[in-house]
Write a protein that holds these residues in place. Sequence first.
Motif, mmCIF file in Angstrom:
data_model
loop_
_atom_site.group_PDB
_atom_site.id
_atom_site.type_symbol
_atom_site.label_atom_id
_atom_site.label_comp_id
_atom_site.label_asym_id
_atom_site.label_seq_id
_atom_site.Cartn_x
_atom_site.Cartn_y
_atom_site.Cartn_z
ATOM 1 N N THR A 116 0.847 -1.193 0.000
ATOM 2 C CA THR A 116 0.000 0.000 0.000
ATOM 3 C C THR A 116 0.878 1.237 0.000
ATOM 4 O O THR A 116 1.843 1.321 0.775
ATOM 5 C CB THR A 116 -0.917 0.030 1.246
ATOM 6 N N GLN A 117 0.560 2.175 -0.853
ATOM 7 C CA GLN A 117 1.301 3.434 -0.883
ATOM 8 C C GLN A 117 0.418 4.550 -0.351
ATOM 9 O O GLN A 117 -0.744 4.676 -0.726
ATOM 10 C CB GLN A 117 1.743 3.782 -2.306
ATOM 11 N N ILE A 118 0.975 5.341 0.542
ATOM 12 C CA ILE A 118 0.284 6.529 1.034
ATOM 13 C C ILE A 118 1.032 7.747 0.510
ATOM 14 O O ILE A 118 2.241 7.880 0.705
ATOM 15 C CB ILE A 118 0.178 6.559 2.580
ATOM 16 N N ALA A 119 0.316 8.584 -0.215
ATOM 17 C CA ALA A 119 0.892 9.808 -0.781
ATOM 18 C C ALA A 119 0.199 11.003 -0.149
ATOM 19 O O ALA A 119 -1.029 11.018 -0.017
ATOM 20 C CB ALA A 119 0.719 9.842 -2.289
ATOM 21 N N CYS A 120 0.987 11.982 0.255
ATOM 22 C CA CYS A 120 0.437 13.191 0.873
ATOM 23 C C CYS A 120 0.996 14.427 0.181
ATOM 24 O O CYS A 120 2.180 14.466 -0.166
ATOM 25 C CB CYS A 120 0.778 13.257 2.365
ATOM 26 N N VAL A 121 0.145 15.398 -0.012
ATOM 27 C CA VAL A 121 0.555 16.688 -0.546
ATOM 28 C C VAL A 121 0.412 17.705 0.578
ATOM 29 O O VAL A 121 -0.664 17.852 1.161
ATOM 30 C CB VAL A 121 -0.305 17.095 -1.748
ATOM 31 N N TRP A 122 1.511 18.390 0.891
ATOM 32 C CA TRP A 122 1.537 19.342 1.995
ATOM 33 C C TRP A 122 1.717 20.753 1.445
ATOM 34 O O TRP A 122 2.655 21.016 0.694
ATOM 35 C CB TRP A 122 2.676 19.017 2.963
ATOM 36 N N ASP A 123 0.826 21.656 1.813
ATOM 37 C CA ASP A 123 0.934 23.053 1.414
ATOM 38 C C ASP A 123 1.223 23.922 2.627
ATOM 39 O O ASP A 123 0.617 23.731 3.696
ATOM 40 C CB ASP A 123 -0.370 23.549 0.782
ATOM 41 N N LEU A 124 2.136 24.880 2.474
ATOM 42 C CA LEU A 124 2.339 25.919 3.469
ATOM 43 C C LEU A 124 1.677 27.182 2.934
ATOM 44 O O LEU A 124 2.053 27.688 1.868
ATOM 45 C CB LEU A 124 3.830 26.168 3.730
ATOM 46 N N VAL A 125 0.674 27.660 3.657
ATOM 47 C CA VAL A 125 -0.115 28.808 3.228
ATOM 48 C C VAL A 125 0.213 29.994 4.117
ATOM 49 O O VAL A 125 0.197 29.880 5.351
ATOM 50 C CB VAL A 125 -1.623 28.480 3.301
ATOM 51 N N ASP A 126 0.538 31.132 3.504
ATOM 52 C CA ASP A 126 0.952 32.285 4.292
ATOM 53 C C ASP A 126 -0.252 33.029 4.857
ATOM 54 O O ASP A 126 -1.409 32.640 4.648
ATOM 55 C CB ASP A 126 1.864 33.211 3.480
ATOM 56 N N THR A 137 5.022 13.841 -0.221
ATOM 57 C CA THR A 137 5.696 12.718 0.439
ATOM 58 C C THR A 137 4.992 11.426 0.071
ATOM 59 O O THR A 137 3.765 11.400 -0.098
ATOM 60 C CB THR A 137 5.700 12.870 1.971
ATOM 61 N N GLU A 138 5.761 10.364 -0.047
ATOM 62 C CA GLU A 138 5.201 9.049 -0.344
ATOM 63 C C GLU A 138 5.871 8.006 0.540
ATOM 64 O O GLU A 138 7.093 8.023 0.696
ATOM 65 C CB GLU A 138 5.414 8.691 -1.821
ATOM 66 N N GLU A 139 5.077 7.126 1.111
ATOM 67 C CA GLU A 139 5.589 6.034 1.922
ATOM 68 C C GLU A 139 4.874 4.749 1.525
ATOM 69 O O GLU A 139 3.726 4.777 1.053
ATOM 70 C CB GLU A 139 5.367 6.310 3.423
ATOM 71 N N THR A 140 5.548 3.615 1.737
ATOM 72 C CA THR A 140 4.977 2.317 1.382
ATOM 73 C C THR A 140 4.802 1.470 2.632
ATOM 74 O O THR A 140 5.693 1.414 3.486
ATOM 75 C CB THR A 140 5.884 1.576 0.381
ATOM 76 N N ALA A 141 3.647 0.823 2.736
ATOM 77 C CA ALA A 141 3.353 -0.083 3.848
ATOM 78 C C ALA A 141 3.152 -1.481 3.287
ATOM 79 O O ALA A 141 2.659 -1.658 2.171
ATOM 80 C CB ALA A 141 2.107 0.369 4.604
#
Length: 305
Positions: A116-126, A137-141
């Motif tokens: 299983t792959q978990i992909a996350c998109v992280w935004d820094l908003v001013d 980021t992507e991680e595999t389980a």
Amino acid sequence: MVSIAVNIGQLTGSATQWGAGVVQKVMSLAAGMLALAVSACASPDVVPNTLLASGQPAQLAIEAPIGLPEGKVLQLETRLRDQLAQNGAAVAARSDDLALYRVQGVCSAAPEGGNTQIACVWDLVDQAGERAYRLVTEETARGGRGDPWAAIDGAVLTRVAQAAATGIVAWLPARGGLLAANPGPVISFGGRRFFVSRVSGAPGDGNSTLARAMVRALKAEGETVVASAAGAYQVRARVTVGRPRGGNQSIAIKWQLFDPSGQSLGNVDQKNRITAGALDKNWGQNADNSAKAAARGIIQLAPPR
């Protein structure tokens, strides 16, 4: 490459509801990363609007990530907060505290090669509400038959948080306290334009109807859509329809976004089951429902304006 899964709803009358599951941002992927139809729950502790001892706002305030099952939202939020603090970032105690940047995340889990792959998109908003930085980021389980989220345990969420914290802190102009008075320039991709190049594989009038619907959906989101691919972000889609079974059939739409150089930036995937043959002639409102749900994810995949 980022792949955003868009959850699809039920049939209503003759029009299929293509819900914006993992892509509604509140972004928002997540968008709007990507706008998710998942409500974010903030940490319930501590007094709001906390300032640092200096009376200045913290560097970061962490919003509850979206796209995860309810039981895992707080786990990831807490781990990210801890990892950022361990890496020297000044983190506000609550998501609604005053901060220079708000961290917004959208995550999706999907099976891949028996894992299983978990992909996350992280935004820094001013503080002006503009996206200043984006990190993927992507991680595999291991494992992941059935519900992919069942394979995402605490150890995997810790790795997700560690990767996100490392990338965020590496971007911050200063560590361990407030940002410098002049944090340096933010990369701007001004003049962002989209070109809907083609849709293929759809039955009936779907290829042309979906393309026109995506043009309308992007314009409705305030985006500029042009008639030429030159210098534009290109949107393509591939429709796959399964064989009829029990009076129904599966349908999947993979929307793809490419930068002006032709490099893939990611996918927005939609899946549903429809009455067999229901889209063999006219797509009608179904095209608009699909495009509206996917457009926010497409926008999230693109660099900021």
